[in-house]
Design a protein around this motif. Sequence first.
Motif, short mmCIF file in Angstrom:
data_model
loop_
_atom_site.label_atom_id
_atom_site.label_comp_id
_atom_site.label_asym_id
_atom_site.label_seq_id
_atom_site.Cartn_x
_atom_site.Cartn_y
_atom_site.Cartn_z
N UNK A 174 -12.44 29.44 -17.14
CA UNK A 174 -11.28 28.98 -16.40
C UNK A 174 -11.32 29.66 -15.04
N UNK A 175 -11.43 28.87 -13.98
CA UNK A 175 -11.54 29.42 -12.64
C UNK A 175 -10.20 29.57 -11.94
N UNK A 176 -9.18 28.90 -12.47
CA UNK A 176 -7.83 29.07 -11.95
C UNK A 176 -6.84 28.73 -13.06
N UNK A 177 -5.58 29.04 -12.82
CA UNK A 177 -4.56 28.86 -13.86
C UNK A 177 -4.12 27.42 -14.04
N UNK A 232 1.14 32.66 -13.97
CA UNK A 232 1.18 31.55 -14.91
C UNK A 232 2.53 30.84 -14.86
N UNK A 233 3.61 31.61 -14.75
CA UNK A 233 4.93 31.02 -14.69
C UNK A 233 5.11 30.11 -13.49
N UNK A 234 4.66 30.56 -12.32
CA UNK A 234 4.80 29.76 -11.11
C UNK A 234 3.95 28.49 -11.19
N UNK A 267 -4.46 27.63 -23.67
CA UNK A 267 -4.04 26.25 -23.48
C UNK A 267 -5.07 25.44 -22.69
N UNK A 268 -6.19 26.01 -22.35
CA UNK A 268 -7.26 25.24 -21.70
C UNK A 268 -7.98 24.42 -22.77
#
Length: 265
Positions: free
Chosen positions: A233-236, A14-16, A127-128
């Motif tokens: 959610x399929x990706x970050x 998540x950070x990246x 946050x989505x």
Amino acid sequence: MSINVIIAGPRGKMGSEAIQMVTNEPNFELVACVDRINNGKTLQDIDGLPDLAVPIFEDINECFEKIQADVFIDLTVPKAAFEHAKQALNHQVRPIIGTSGLTDEQLEVLRQIAKEVKTGCVVAPNFAVGAVLMMQFAKMAAKHFPDVEIIEKHHDQKLDAPSGSAVKTAQLIKETREAKHQGHPKEEETIAGARGAEMDGMHIHSVRLPGLVAHQEVLFGGSGQTLTIKHDSYNRESFMAGIKFAINKVINLDEFVYGLENILE
């Protein structure tokens, strides 16, 4: 106006992703990162991270004292996020916390500090934007369908269960639904935990498997019908629009806000 941002956990998934979002936004400036290792290095010194001369600090107080920032983003783990958020507020840097698992007592502490220092703070279990809408729709439906169960599914590295989103969904449902016992009155679990966790008579089930990211279904049952409200959610990257929105909003806040829905227009 440029908004100076510090991000905790740059090596995390998540950070990246947050680093990529912030560096791609023309009005955001990534000014530092907080990491539990790599003190004194920069992002360009770390394999797999952007080639940027952004300093890394292990000590968050040192970071806030040396770096001029407007917003602090934490997407790490509950224990670290809570301590980081307190320090950010005490330095009048606005925290945005996307880590679920904070207790009600911890949230109240952050609320009180934000009030005392008159500094905005946003904590959101999810946050989505689609997930936030799913929770709001579930709250609406619960008024008419009091029999409800929640199934949340996440990757197998998630620490807390049930997820913050599932707990938040149940809390919202409680606002429009009277507590009731669901299922047969003499229901018996032949294997402990088979019916999941329980809140106000609702059952919440947590699934943890590799390959998943973040998924939730809210199932309502009524006479001759069912209603399912589902979000995936399929990706970050799915969380980044909400974090971007929160950054732009928290700049003008002087109080604590829990839940992205409370700042969405």
